[in-house]
Design a protein around this motif. Structure first.
Motif, short mmCIF file in Angstrom:
data_model
loop_
_atom_site.label_atom_id
_atom_site.label_comp_id
_atom_site.label_asym_id
_atom_site.label_seq_id
_atom_site.Cartn_x
_atom_site.Cartn_y
_atom_site.Cartn_z
N ALA A 142 0.82 -1.22 0.00
CA ALA A 142 0.00 0.00 0.00
C ALA A 142 0.85 1.26 0.00
CB ALA A 142 -0.95 -0.01 1.20
N VAL A 143 1.85 1.32 0.86
CA VAL A 143 2.69 2.52 0.90
C VAL A 143 3.53 2.62 -0.37
CG1 VAL A 143 4.68 1.60 2.19
CG2 VAL A 143 4.11 4.02 2.37
N THR A 144 3.96 1.50 -0.92
CA THR A 144 4.73 1.52 -2.17
C THR A 144 3.89 2.07 -3.31
OG1 THR A 144 6.11 -0.34 -1.46
CG2 THR A 144 6.00 0.09 -3.83
N GLN A 145 2.64 1.66 -3.39
CA GLN A 145 1.76 2.19 -4.43
C GLN A 145 1.54 3.69 -4.27
OE1 GLN A 145 -1.42 -0.52 -3.85
NE2 GLN A 145 -0.61 -2.00 -5.31
N TRP A 146 1.39 4.12 -3.04
CA TRP A 146 1.25 5.56 -2.78
C TRP A 146 2.49 6.31 -3.24
CZ3 TRP A 146 3.85 8.77 0.88
CH2 TRP A 146 3.27 10.04 1.05
N LEU A 147 3.67 5.75 -2.95
CA LEU A 147 4.92 6.39 -3.36
C LEU A 147 5.08 6.43 -4.88
CD1 LEU A 147 7.22 4.82 -0.63
CD2 LEU A 147 6.68 7.28 -0.87
N ILE A 148 4.76 5.33 -5.54
CA ILE A 148 4.87 5.28 -7.00
C ILE A 148 3.92 6.29 -7.64
CG2 ILE A 148 4.39 3.82 -9.02
CD1 ILE A 148 5.63 1.45 -7.41
N ALA A 149 2.74 6.47 -7.06
CA ALA A 149 1.80 7.46 -7.59
C ALA A 149 2.32 8.88 -7.37
CB ALA A 149 0.43 7.29 -6.92
N ARG A 150 3.06 9.11 -6.31
CA ARG A 150 3.57 10.46 -5.99
C ARG A 150 4.82 10.85 -6.76
NH1 ARG A 150 2.09 13.33 -1.67
NH2 ARG A 150 4.16 14.19 -1.36
N TYR A 151 5.70 9.89 -6.98
CA TYR A 151 7.02 10.19 -7.55
C TYR A 151 7.16 9.51 -8.90
CZ TYR A 151 7.87 11.85 -2.85
OH TYR A 151 7.77 12.53 -1.65
N THR A 152 7.16 10.29 -9.96
CA THR A 152 7.11 9.76 -11.32
C THR A 152 8.35 8.94 -11.70
OG1 THR A 152 7.99 11.85 -12.18
CG2 THR A 152 5.59 11.61 -12.13
N LEU A 153 9.48 9.15 -11.06
CA LEU A 153 10.69 8.39 -11.39
C LEU A 153 10.74 7.04 -10.68
CD1 LEU A 153 13.40 11.22 -11.25
CD2 LEU A 153 12.33 10.19 -13.28
N LEU A 154 9.83 6.81 -9.76
CA LEU A 154 9.84 5.58 -8.97
C LEU A 154 8.92 4.55 -9.61
CD1 LEU A 154 11.01 4.41 -6.32
CD2 LEU A 154 9.01 5.33 -5.16
N ASP A 155 9.43 3.33 -9.80
CA ASP A 155 8.61 2.21 -10.26
C ASP A 155 9.19 0.92 -9.68
OD1 ASP A 155 10.75 1.29 -11.93
OD2 ASP A 155 10.02 2.52 -13.58
N ARG A 156 8.58 -0.22 -9.99
CA ARG A 156 9.00 -1.49 -9.38
C ARG A 156 10.47 -1.82 -9.66
NH1 ARG A 156 11.33 -4.66 -7.18
NH2 ARG A 156 10.78 -6.79 -6.62
N SER A 157 10.97 -1.39 -10.81
CA SER A 157 12.37 -1.69 -11.14
C SER A 157 13.35 -0.90 -10.27
CB SER A 157 12.64 -1.39 -12.62
OG SER A 157 12.64 0.01 -12.86
N ARG A 158 12.84 0.05 -9.51
CA ARG A 158 13.70 0.90 -8.68
C ARG A 158 13.41 0.65 -7.19
NH1 ARG A 158 16.09 4.21 -12.35
NH2 ARG A 158 16.68 5.93 -11.01
N ILE A 159 13.09 -0.60 -6.89
CA ILE A 159 12.89 -1.04 -5.50
C ILE A 159 13.90 -2.14 -5.24
CG2 ILE A 159 11.30 -2.07 -3.84
CD1 ILE A 159 8.99 -1.00 -5.60
N THR A 160 14.67 -1.98 -4.17
CA THR A 160 15.69 -2.97 -3.87
C THR A 160 15.91 -3.05 -2.36
OG1 THR A 160 17.88 -3.80 -4.53
CG2 THR A 160 17.69 -1.42 -4.08
N SER A 161 16.82 -3.90 -1.97
CA SER A 161 17.08 -4.14 -0.55
C SER A 161 18.32 -3.37 -0.09
CB SER A 161 17.31 -5.63 -0.31
OG SER A 161 18.52 -6.04 -0.92
N HIS A 162 18.38 -3.18 1.22
CA HIS A 162 19.57 -2.59 1.83
C HIS A 162 20.78 -3.47 1.53
CE1 HIS A 162 21.24 -0.45 5.68
NE2 HIS A 162 21.68 0.10 4.58
N ALA A 163 20.60 -4.78 1.58
CA ALA A 163 21.70 -5.71 1.29
C ALA A 163 22.25 -5.53 -0.11
CB ALA A 163 21.21 -7.15 1.47
N HIS A 164 21.39 -5.19 -1.06
CA HIS A 164 21.83 -5.03 -2.45
C HIS A 164 22.73 -3.80 -2.63
CE1 HIS A 164 21.61 -5.50 -6.80
NE2 HIS A 164 21.41 -4.20 -6.87
N VAL A 165 22.46 -2.75 -1.87
CA VAL A 165 23.23 -1.51 -2.04
C VAL A 165 24.41 -1.40 -1.07
CG1 VAL A 165 21.24 -0.30 -3.00
CG2 VAL A 165 21.75 -0.08 -0.54
#
Length: 191
Positions: A142-165
């Motif tokens: 739910a919060v991810t969908q809210w964020l994706i709707a708010r920020y045009t540069l954000l989409d599923r391909s730009r979601i990752t883990s702390h471990a990944h970065v």
């Protein structure tokens, strides 16, 4: 930047203000980092996470707290085991969650650092080995969908883990996080 004029506060979250934030250097929000935290380690519930993010952790309450009480950290959101969401930082502000980290940005074809400058941090109450709850996945979707709707540069391909970065120093949210189930929750509640 946000597509809404009001502040970056999600109305479904309980608000707890953290002083551990500052202004973003640009309007860009293009990365979502998923973290996991439990305080003390491996224990769930209680107010220690909120105390840490608001600089109110009492070092004498647990030996581990004495080791981390000096930290000045935060995240934008914390999702508790029961699915309750707590927001510490306006999403238009920079929360202090990523630490030393880097990320390969496929769109920009560049290795990026200073991830707090352009990312949102969401902490899940949990650890690397304990399965997260369905309520947490629903709240995260739910919060991810809210964020994706708010920020045009954000989409599923730009979601990752702390471990990944930060793979040499972080493991969260760990193997207990079910990425496939998270994707199903996102798809089920699609815009």
């Amino acid at each position: 930047m946000s597509n809404e004029a009001d502040g970056g506060y999600w109305k479904s979250a309980r608000q707890v203000v953290s002083p551990n934030c500052d202004a973003r250097p640009t309007d860009e929000v293009s990365l979502l980092l998923i973290h996991a935290i439990s305080l003390p380690p491996g224990q769930f519930s209680g107010g220690a996470i909120e105390a840490l993010f608001t600089n109110q952790l009492i070092p004498d309450e647990h030996p581990f707290f004495a080791e981390i009480t000096h930290l000045r950290v935060s995240a934008h959101f914390l999702i508790r085991r029961d699915g309750q969401c707590v927001q510490f930082v306006d999403t238009n502000q920079r929360a202090w969650h990523a630490g030393r980290s880097c990320w390969w940005d496929n769109r920009e074809r560049a290795l990026r650092t200073a991830l707090n400058d352009f990312s949102i941090g969401i902490e899940l109450e949990g650890d690397d080995v304990t399965p997260f709850t369905k309520a947490q996945y629903r709240a995260l979707a739910a919060v991810t969908q809210w964020l994706i709707a708010r920020y045009t540069l954000l989409d599923r391909s730009r979601i990752t883990s702390h471990a990944h970065v930060a793979p040499l120093r972080k493991t969260d949210p760990g193997p207990a996080f079910d990425w496939a189930y998270f994707d199903q929750c996102l798809a089920r509640n699609a815009f």
